[in-house]
Design a protein around this motif. Structure first.
Motif, mmCIF file in Angstrom:
data_model
loop_
_atom_site.group_PDB
_atom_site.id
_atom_site.type_symbol
_atom_site.label_atom_id
_atom_site.label_comp_id
_atom_site.label_asym_id
_atom_site.label_seq_id
_atom_site.Cartn_x
_atom_site.Cartn_y
_atom_site.Cartn_z
ATOM 1 N N LYS A 1 21.651 9.311 -60.673
ATOM 2 C CA LYS A 1 20.392 9.464 -59.944
ATOM 3 C C LYS A 1 20.503 8.963 -58.508
ATOM 4 O O LYS A 1 19.653 9.263 -57.678
ATOM 5 C CB LYS A 1 19.268 8.718 -60.672
ATOM 6 C CG LYS A 1 18.955 9.290 -62.047
ATOM 7 C CD LYS A 1 17.811 8.550 -62.706
ATOM 8 C CE LYS A 1 17.493 9.166 -64.069
ATOM 9 N NZ LYS A 1 16.370 8.434 -64.748
ATOM 10 N N LYS A 2 21.573 8.184 -58.241
ATOM 11 C CA LYS A 2 21.804 7.669 -56.897
ATOM 12 C C LYS A 2 23.271 7.850 -56.549
ATOM 13 O O LYS A 2 24.121 7.952 -57.440
ATOM 14 C CB LYS A 2 21.412 6.190 -56.796
ATOM 15 C CG LYS A 2 19.925 5.931 -57.011
ATOM 16 C CD LYS A 2 19.580 4.462 -56.809
ATOM 17 C CE LYS A 2 18.081 4.244 -56.987
ATOM 18 N NZ LYS A 2 17.695 2.825 -56.719
ATOM 19 N N ASP B 1 17.820 8.722 -52.136
ATOM 20 C CA ASP B 1 18.638 8.031 -53.137
ATOM 21 C C ASP B 1 20.120 8.052 -52.776
ATOM 22 O O ASP B 1 20.978 7.749 -53.614
ATOM 23 C CB ASP B 1 18.435 8.660 -54.517
ATOM 24 C CG ASP B 1 17.036 8.410 -55.059
ATOM 25 O OD1 ASP B 1 16.541 7.280 -54.916
ATOM 26 O OD2 ASP B 1 16.431 9.353 -55.614
ATOM 27 N N GLY C 1 18.560 5.835 -48.869
ATOM 28 C CA GLY C 1 18.476 4.639 -49.700
ATOM 29 C C GLY C 1 18.811 3.390 -48.909
ATOM 30 O O GLY C 1 18.143 2.359 -49.015
#
Length: 215
Positions: free
Chosen positions: A18-19, A97, A122
């Motif tokens: 997800k990142k 992200d 991010g």
């Protein structure tokens, strides 16, 4: 594109993450070496990607040479990072992200790329780097960071990156709505310090290392 697409991967596969953390090596460095630095960062669950520069260098001269003297390699390096960010977006990881880590020449390239493409990332970690050019062309920086945290760590003095350029870079990033933390270490040498990684964990990844300590 002069730099060939040569991405090295570590951490969680991109399709499952997800990142993501993009890590950019310095002059003479290797993608595999900069990837190893992530072992000291709080990036569990992240996809970690490091592009490899052609002939281990992103551009031929000092980052403080007139910009045109580092062309066309500089534009190719920026294009390479744009390609990587776009690929991550297409695989479901939004720019907010995506995190960046750059050291030395890689830090200069990282800062130049994210500032030209400023948006809510991010976070950004730059160890011994500054914006590129004999004179910084702020006309290249048209958008803002929307409160992206950016950590700048450097040594005073440094043989390759004058501390005044790092401070000037911090001022420009602030005007672009970044949340900047600058740390200048006296006579630290041209290296990545454990103190810098610790502070980056806290400031960028929100990790103080104290979660498991009893009150």
């Amino acid at each position: 594109m002069l730099h060939k697409k040569d991405f090295k991967y570590n951490g969680t596969p991109v399709e499952q993450a997800k990142k993501a953390l993009i890590m950019v090596h310095g002059r003479g460095g290797f993608a595999e070496d900069i990837l190893a630095v992530a072992d000291h960062l709080k990036v569990e669950g992240f996809a970690i990607i490091a592009p490899q520069a052609y002939n281990n260098s992103w551009y031929p001269l000092s980052f403080m040479a007139p910009e045109q003297q580092n062309q066309p390699w500089l534009d190719s390096a920026i294009e390479m990072l744009q390609l990587l960010e776009t690929e991550l977006n297409q695989k479901g990881i939004e720019s907010r992200d995506i995190y960046f880590f750059g050291f030395s020449q890689g830090a200069c390239l990282t800062l130049e790329y994210v500032t030209r493409n400023a948006k809510r990332y991010g976070g950004v970690i730059s160890i011994i780097g500054g914006l590129i050019g004999k004179n910084i062309n702020t006309g290249n920086y048209l958008t803002d960071f929307q409160n992206t945290p950016i950590y700048l760590g450097t040594s005073d003095p440094d043989a390759h990156v004058p501390v005044d350029r790092v401070k000037q870079t911090a001022e420009i990033l602030n005007t672009k709505n970044a949340r900047v933390e600058l740390q200048v270490h006296k006579d630290a040498g041209h290296v990545i310090l454990p103190e810098e990684l610790g502070r980056a964990n806290n400031f960028i990844f929100g990790y103080s290392g104290m979660e498991n300590e009893k009150p």
